[in-house]
Motif scaffolding. Sequence first.
Motif, PDB file in Angstrom:
ATOM      1  N   GLY A 148       2.056   9.794 -16.696  1.00  0.00           N
ATOM      2  CA  GLY A 148       4.181   9.317 -16.594  1.00  0.00           C
ATOM      3  C   GLY A 148       4.344   8.106 -16.119  1.00  0.00           C
ATOM      4  N   ARG A 149       5.761   7.300 -16.465  1.00  0.00           N
ATOM      5  CA  ARG A 149       5.669   5.732 -16.542  1.00  0.00           C
ATOM      6  C   ARG A 149       5.280   5.475 -14.911  1.00  0.00           C
ATOM      7  N   HIS A 150       4.847   4.346 -15.311  1.00  0.00           N
ATOM      8  CA  HIS A 150       4.503   3.667 -13.481  1.00  0.00           C
ATOM      9  C   HIS A 150       4.174   2.174 -13.908  1.00  0.00           C
ATOM     10  N   ILE A 151       3.659   1.517 -13.326  1.00  0.00           N
ATOM     11  CA  ILE A 151       2.997   0.277 -13.326  1.00  0.00           C
ATOM     12  C   ILE A 151       1.640  -0.153 -12.465  1.00  0.00           C
ATOM     13  N   ASP A 152       1.077  -1.012 -12.866  1.00  0.00           N
ATOM     14  CA  ASP A 152       0.103  -1.473 -12.742  1.00  0.00           C
ATOM     15  C   ASP A 152      -0.089  -2.246 -11.172  1.00  0.00           C
ATOM     16  N   GLU A 153      -0.722  -2.184 -10.349  1.00  0.00           N
ATOM     17  CA  GLU A 153      -0.622  -3.127  -9.499  1.00  0.00           C
ATOM     18  C   GLU A 153      -2.106  -4.096  -9.198  1.00  0.00           C
ATOM     19  N   SER A 154      -1.504  -5.514  -8.605  1.00  0.00           N
ATOM     20  CA  SER A 154      -3.326  -5.689  -8.657  1.00  0.00           C
ATOM     21  C   SER A 154      -3.288  -6.201  -7.107  1.00  0.00           C
ATOM     22  N   VAL A 155      -4.896  -6.105  -7.661  1.00  0.00           N
ATOM     23  CA  VAL A 155      -5.116  -5.874  -6.042  1.00  0.00           C
ATOM     24  C   VAL A 155      -5.873  -6.697  -5.974  1.00  0.00           C
ATOM     25  N   ASP A 156      -5.932  -7.186  -4.079  1.00  0.00           N
ATOM     26  CA  ASP A 156      -7.062  -8.258  -3.884  1.00  0.00           C
ATOM     27  C   ASP A 156      -8.384  -8.186  -3.079  1.00  0.00           C
ATOM     28  N   LEU A 157      -9.061  -8.910  -4.159  1.00  0.00           N
ATOM     29  CA  LEU A 157     -10.458  -8.377  -4.177  1.00  0.00           C
ATOM     30  C   LEU A 157     -11.036  -9.639  -2.522  1.00  0.00           C
ATOM     31  N   GLY A 158     -10.510 -10.220  -2.572  1.00  0.00           N
ATOM     32  CA  GLY A 158     -10.401 -11.387  -1.537  1.00  0.00           C
ATOM     33  C   GLY A 158     -11.417 -12.648  -1.805  1.00  0.00           C
ATOM     34  N   ARG A 159     -11.831 -13.340  -0.965  1.00  0.00           N
ATOM     35  CA  ARG A 159     -12.200 -14.831  -1.815  1.00  0.00           C
ATOM     36  C   ARG A 159     -11.524 -15.344  -2.364  1.00  0.00           C
ATOM     37  N   GLY A 160      -9.923 -15.541  -2.629  1.00  0.00           N
ATOM     38  CA  GLY A 160      -9.454 -16.125  -4.019  1.00  0.00           C
ATOM     39  C   GLY A 160      -9.223 -15.347  -5.142  1.00  0.00           C
ATOM     40  N   ARG A 161     -10.089 -13.944  -4.892  1.00  0.00           N
ATOM     41  CA  ARG A 161      -9.767 -13.588  -5.987  1.00  0.00           C
ATOM     42  C   ARG A 161      -9.015 -12.157  -6.806  1.00  0.00           C
ATOM     43  N   LYS A 162      -8.229 -12.076  -7.603  1.00  0.00           N
ATOM     44  CA  LYS A 162      -6.828 -10.972  -7.113  1.00  0.00           C
ATOM     45  C   LYS A 162      -7.319 -10.939  -9.152  1.00  0.00           C
ATOM     46  N   THR A 163      -6.847  -9.347  -8.962  1.00  0.00           N
ATOM     47  CA  THR A 163      -6.706  -8.515 -10.271  1.00  0.00           C
ATOM     48  C   THR A 163      -5.408  -9.324 -10.820  1.00  0.00           C
ATOM     49  N   GLN A 164      -5.221  -9.637 -12.643  1.00  0.00           N
ATOM     50  CA  GLN A 164      -4.165  -9.543 -13.436  1.00  0.00           C
ATOM     51  C   GLN A 164      -3.859  -8.537 -14.160  1.00  0.00           C
ATOM     52  N   TYR A 165      -5.157  -8.509 -15.063  1.00  0.00           N
ATOM     53  CA  TYR A 165      -4.400  -7.756 -16.136  1.00  0.00           C
ATOM     54  C   TYR A 165      -5.059  -6.130 -15.608  1.00  0.00           C
ATOM     55  N   THR A 166      -5.232  -5.360 -16.581  1.00  0.00           N
ATOM     56  CA  THR A 166      -5.614  -4.145 -16.635  1.00  0.00           C
ATOM     57  C   THR A 166      -6.483  -3.962 -18.168  1.00  0.00           C
ATOM     58  N   LEU A 167      -7.564  -3.587 -18.286  1.00  0.00           N
ATOM     59  CA  LEU A 167      -8.311  -2.957 -19.201  1.00  0.00           C
ATOM     60  C   LEU A 167      -8.369  -1.517 -20.098  1.00  0.00           C
ATOM     61  N   LEU A 168      -8.649  -0.872 -20.263  1.00  0.00           N
ATOM     62  CA  LEU A 168      -8.132   0.612 -20.515  1.00  0.00           C
ATOM     63  C   LEU A 168      -9.351   0.114 -22.027  1.00  0.00           C
ATOM     64  N   ILE A 169     -10.389   0.687 -22.547  1.00  0.00           N
ATOM     65  CA  ILE A 169     -11.122   1.601 -23.721  1.00  0.00           C
ATOM     66  C   ILE A 169     -11.121   2.008 -24.608  1.00  0.00           C
ATOM     67  N   TYR A 170     -10.679   2.809 -25.179  1.00  0.00           N
ATOM     68  CA  TYR A 170     -10.673   3.895 -26.052  1.00  0.00           C
ATOM     69  C   TYR A 170     -11.860   4.670 -25.945  1.00  0.00           C
ATOM     70  N   LEU A 171     -12.413   5.738 -25.818  1.00  0.00           N
ATOM     71  CA  LEU A 171     -13.760   6.258 -26.226  1.00  0.00           C
ATOM     72  C   LEU A 171     -13.628   6.931 -27.034  1.00  0.00           C
ATOM     73  N   SER A 172     -11.980   7.721 -27.581  1.00  0.00           N
ATOM     74  CA  SER A 172     -11.991   7.976 -28.196  1.00  0.00           C
ATOM     75  C   SER A 172     -10.503   8.082 -29.193  1.00  0.00           C
ATOM     76  N   GLY A 173     -10.316   8.404 -29.969  1.00  0.00           N
ATOM     77  CA  GLY A 173      -9.024   8.585 -31.202  1.00  0.00           C
ATOM     78  C   GLY A 173      -9.724   7.757 -32.603  1.00  0.00           C
ATOM     79  N   ARG A 174      -9.082   7.695 -33.703  1.00  0.00           N
ATOM     80  CA  ARG A 174      -8.846   7.181 -34.889  1.00  0.00           C
ATOM     81  C   ARG A 174      -9.948   6.538 -34.391  1.00  0.00           C
ATOM     82  N   ARG A 175     -10.736   6.091 -35.900  1.00  0.00           N
ATOM     83  CA  ARG A 175     -11.918   5.226 -35.496  1.00  0.00           C
ATOM     84  C   ARG A 175     -12.030   4.426 -37.177  1.00  0.00           C
TER      85      ARG A 175
END
Length: 250
Positions: A144-171
């Motif tokens: 359902g409808r949601h948002i993705d939060e950033s995750v602090d990985l320490g040492r000044g590193r933080k997630t800023q983008y979500t990556l989705l790679i579709y492994l199925s679907g139209r070719r």
Amino acid sequence: MAAAMVEGGDGQRRTKKKKLAAGEASVGGGRWPLVRPKLDLQITRLKGDDLFTVPNYLTPHEVKGFIEAAESSGFSHQGSLGPARGEAYRDNDRISLNDPELAKCIWESGLDKVFSSIKLQGRSAVGLNPNIRFYRYKVGQRFGRHIDESVDLGRGRKTQYTLLIYLSGRRAAPGERNDPRRGGGDPSPPSALVGGETVFYDDRRGTVAEVAPAEGMALVHIHGGRCMLHEARAVVKGTKYILRSDVVFA
């Protein structure tokens, strides 16, 4: 609004090593196929640098290898308490693992170049979160409808983008630049995926983009404070597979 859900590294499972064909390269202890560097990647921008797709980021051979390895590893069901308890509705199957080698392999196959010109408050993308997740949606399953939060990985590193790679679907046909908003690609065979679109909304709940899964296509969107509300619609036919990680900035 449904509460944001943060993807973490919990729920990691032991995995069986997948036997590879002679001469087949792999990463992650022999479990996952090697993702080879891609040249001349095309970017389809749906909302500037905040939301875009990269068609054919994985080849059909790589996609098949990931699905087979994931299925041999074993999925576990993931649900939620639902909107009545302040959580987005969720019904899918998941594998979660910490694999820096696999993350590095996927990043250096072309995403590093895609993000070379994207800066956030003077920070640059440095790689992928080693927490790799595989999602499987069967008929009727959705997120359902949601948002993705950033995750602090320490040492000044933080997630800023979500990556989705579709492994199925139209070719997409060879050489075709698949438009994810229109489905694109060759006509679907009887067993192809139907449904499972990823839909993004603006602040007024108007539709920003409706992205149809396409085999091997990467979908990238900003998350954290600027994340757009989004959902994964229910699968109508077939099985939807996704590889998920996050782009880390430092």
